[in-house]
Design a protein around this motif. Sequence first.
Motif, PDB file in Angstrom:
ATOM      1  N   LEU A  43      -1.160   1.259  -2.971  1.00 34.25           N
ATOM      2  CA  LEU A  43      -1.087   1.049  -1.524  1.00 34.25           C
ATOM      3  C   LEU A  43      -1.405  -0.410  -1.180  1.00 34.25           C
ATOM      4  O   LEU A  43      -0.729  -1.029  -0.349  1.00 34.25           O
ATOM      5  CB  LEU A  43      -2.074   2.000  -0.843  1.00 34.25           C
ATOM      6  CG  LEU A  43      -1.962   2.168   0.670  1.00 34.25           C
ATOM      7  CD1 LEU A  43      -0.611   2.735   1.056  1.00 34.25           C
ATOM      8  CD2 LEU A  43      -3.073   3.090   1.162  1.00 34.25           C
ATOM      9  N   THR A  44      -2.419  -0.954  -1.850  1.00 36.19           N
ATOM     10  CA  THR A  44      -2.756  -2.364  -1.619  1.00 36.19           C
ATOM     11  C   THR A  44      -1.554  -3.249  -1.944  1.00 36.19           C
ATOM     12  O   THR A  44      -1.237  -4.175  -1.200  1.00 36.19           O
ATOM     13  CB  THR A  44      -3.957  -2.776  -2.507  1.00 36.19           C
ATOM     14  OG1 THR A  44      -5.053  -1.961  -2.169  1.00 36.19           O
ATOM     15  CG2 THR A  44      -4.319  -4.234  -2.298  1.00 36.19           C
ATOM     16  N   LYS A  47       1.110  -2.949   0.751  1.00 32.59           N
ATOM     17  CA  LYS A  47       0.688  -3.653   1.976  1.00 32.59           C
ATOM     18  C   LYS A  47       0.778  -5.164   1.790  1.00 32.59           C
ATOM     19  O   LYS A  47       1.128  -5.893   2.718  1.00 32.59           O
ATOM     20  CB  LYS A  47      -0.740  -3.228   2.361  1.00 32.59           C
ATOM     21  CG  LYS A  47      -0.766  -1.826   2.931  1.00 32.59           C
ATOM     22  CD  LYS A  47      -2.135  -1.458   3.459  1.00 32.59           C
ATOM     23  CE  LYS A  47      -2.055  -0.144   4.245  1.00 32.59           C
ATOM     24  NZ  LYS A  47      -3.366   0.488   4.402  1.00 32.59           N
ATOM     25  N   ASN A  48       0.443  -5.618   0.572  1.00 33.55           N
ATOM     26  CA  ASN A  48       0.550  -7.055   0.303  1.00 33.55           C
ATOM     27  C   ASN A  48       2.005  -7.524   0.360  1.00 33.55           C
ATOM     28  O   ASN A  48       2.285  -8.611   0.865  1.00 33.55           O
ATOM     29  CB  ASN A  48      -0.061  -7.388  -1.060  1.00 33.55           C
ATOM     30  CG  ASN A  48      -1.581  -7.293  -1.068  1.00 33.55           C
ATOM     31  OD1 ASN A  48      -2.204  -7.155  -0.020  1.00 33.55           O
ATOM     32  ND2 ASN A  48      -2.173  -7.352  -2.245  1.00 33.55           N
ATOM     33  N   LYS A  50       4.327  -6.123   2.193  1.00 35.44           N
ATOM     34  CA  LYS A  50       4.733  -6.066   3.606  1.00 35.44           C
ATOM     35  C   LYS A  50       4.174  -7.260   4.371  1.00 35.44           C
ATOM     36  O   LYS A  50       4.847  -7.843   5.208  1.00 35.44           O
ATOM     37  CB  LYS A  50       4.264  -4.752   4.250  1.00 35.44           C
ATOM     38  CG  LYS A  50       4.934  -4.470   5.589  1.00 35.44           C
ATOM     39  CD  LYS A  50       4.735  -3.025   6.009  1.00 35.44           C
ATOM     40  CE  LYS A  50       5.557  -2.694   7.258  1.00 35.44           C
ATOM     41  NZ  LYS A  50       5.477  -1.255   7.602  1.00 35.44           N
ATOM     42  N   ALA A  51       2.943  -7.628   4.043  1.00 32.57           N
ATOM     43  CA  ALA A  51       2.303  -8.774   4.715  1.00 32.57           C
ATOM     44  C   ALA A  51       2.808 -10.105   4.157  1.00 32.57           C
ATOM     45  O   ALA A  51       2.572 -11.160   4.745  1.00 32.57           O
ATOM     46  CB  ALA A  51       0.791  -8.687   4.557  1.00 32.57           C
ATOM     47  N   ALA A  63       9.235  -2.877   1.192  1.00 34.81           N
ATOM     48  CA  ALA A  63       7.998  -2.527   1.904  1.00 34.81           C
ATOM     49  C   ALA A  63       8.180  -2.620   3.417  1.00 34.81           C
ATOM     50  O   ALA A  63       7.565  -1.866   4.169  1.00 34.81           O
ATOM     51  CB  ALA A  63       6.850  -3.415   1.432  1.00 34.81           C
ATOM     52  N   SER A  67       6.941   2.930   6.667  1.00 29.52           N
ATOM     53  CA  SER A  67       5.859   3.082   7.642  1.00 29.52           C
ATOM     54  C   SER A  67       4.554   3.297   6.870  1.00 29.52           C
ATOM     55  O   SER A  67       4.575   3.531   5.653  1.00 29.52           O
ATOM     56  CB  SER A  67       6.124   4.300   8.533  1.00 29.52           C
ATOM     57  OG  SER A  67       6.063   5.476   7.744  1.00 29.52           O
ATOM     58  N   ASP A  68       3.431   3.275   7.584  1.00 27.09           N
ATOM     59  CA  ASP A  68       2.146   3.541   6.925  1.00 27.09           C
ATOM     60  C   ASP A  68       2.149   4.935   6.284  1.00 27.09           C
ATOM     61  O   ASP A  68       1.652   5.108   5.173  1.00 27.09           O
ATOM     62  CB  ASP A  68       0.989   3.441   7.928  1.00 27.09           C
ATOM     63  CG  ASP A  68       0.699   1.996   8.331  1.00 27.09           C
ATOM     64  OD1 ASP A  68       1.324   1.077   7.738  1.00 27.09           O
ATOM     65  OD2 ASP A  68      -0.113   1.785   9.238  1.00 27.09           O
ATOM     66  N   MET A  71       4.150   4.959   3.098  1.00 33.97           N
ATOM     67  CA  MET A  71       3.392   4.322   1.999  1.00 33.97           C
ATOM     68  C   MET A  71       2.386   5.287   1.390  1.00 33.97           C
ATOM     69  O   MET A  71       2.235   5.342   0.170  1.00 33.97           O
ATOM     70  CB  MET A  71       2.667   3.067   2.496  1.00 33.97           C
ATOM     71  CG  MET A  71       3.605   1.902   2.745  1.00 33.97           C
ATOM     72  SD  MET A  71       2.660   0.388   2.968  1.00 33.97           S
ATOM     73  CE  MET A  71       3.976  -0.741   3.408  1.00 33.97           C
ATOM     74  N   THR A  75       2.883   6.559  -2.536  1.00 35.83           N
ATOM     75  CA  THR A  75       1.822   6.256  -3.500  1.00 35.83           C
ATOM     76  C   THR A  75       1.157   7.544  -3.995  1.00 35.83           C
ATOM     77  O   THR A  75       0.720   7.607  -5.139  1.00 35.83           O
ATOM     78  CB  THR A  75       0.776   5.277  -2.926  1.00 35.83           C
ATOM     79  OG1 THR A  75       0.295   5.775  -1.683  1.00 35.83           O
ATOM     80  CG2 THR A  75       1.372   3.901  -2.711  1.00 35.83           C
TER      81      THR A  75
END
Length: 179
Positions: A43-44, A47-48, A50-51, A63, A67-68, A71, A75
């Motif tokens: 998940l990290t 998110k990385n 996506k960011a 990513a 959506s959250d 994800m 995962t």
Amino acid sequence: SKGDPVKGKQIVDTVCAACHGADGNSVASANPTRRGNTEAYLLTQLKNFKAGTRNNPTMMGMAATLSDADMLNVTAYFSQQKPKAREASDKTQMPLGKKIYQAGNSYTHVPACMACHGPAGKGIPDQFPRLGSQHAAYIAKQLNDFKVGTARKNPTMSDIASRMSDAEMKAVAEYISGL
Ligand code: HEM
Ligand code: HEM
């Protein structure tokens, strides 16, 4: 588990399997296999991507579409996949790779990888990722990305990789792929 692995499987089968393999064992060596790493770690990473703090054009695009909830679901599914044993493709690299993995390089202050990733490459859930049976090419690329510091950053791994030569990275990646 916060996600629903059944919903995650639907996404993986239609979107991710082409690269990561339907059973989590990818064929192409640039695409990481899903080796039962934990939900939190995966998940990290998503998110990385996506960011944009982990920079890989393909995965940033992937990513961005998740959506959250997606994800959490993918995962949850990925973390259930079982790693398949792999043989190191280049066995000539084994002595140097094994030495670095188990003892590091005291001359350049590279620590033993197994201190965190475990003697058998299984990692420590939610602290240090599993590495064993991953493609060597993917592992070597991650080490190089940590070293260069533009595509991927992590305080611990960036420091370690900055102390490693290309030959050491290639050798340890081959050793890890056979764990
Ligand atoms: C890396 C998930 C689709 C190619 C990753 C990672 C995750 C992930 C979690 C990080 C690896 C790790 O930390 O173990 C997903 C999901 C997908 C998807 C959930 C579907 C929604 C794809 C597709 C491709 C692809 C379709 C190829 C076109 C890659 C590559 C990397 C990667 C090349 C390594 C990036 C790097 O070198 O940093 N993926 N993936 N993925 N994925 Fe995907
Ligand atoms: C991640 C290799 C030593 C802590 C990683 C990854 C690789 C790697 C390839 C990325 C995994 C993936 O993308 O699936 C190595 C090698 C080492 C070494 C070859 C020895 C030369 C260590 C040590 C520690 C450590 C000694 C702890 C002090 C971590 C952490 C991550 C990581 C925390 C996750 C980074 C993130 O979230 O992006 N390592 N490692 N590693 N390693 Fe190591």
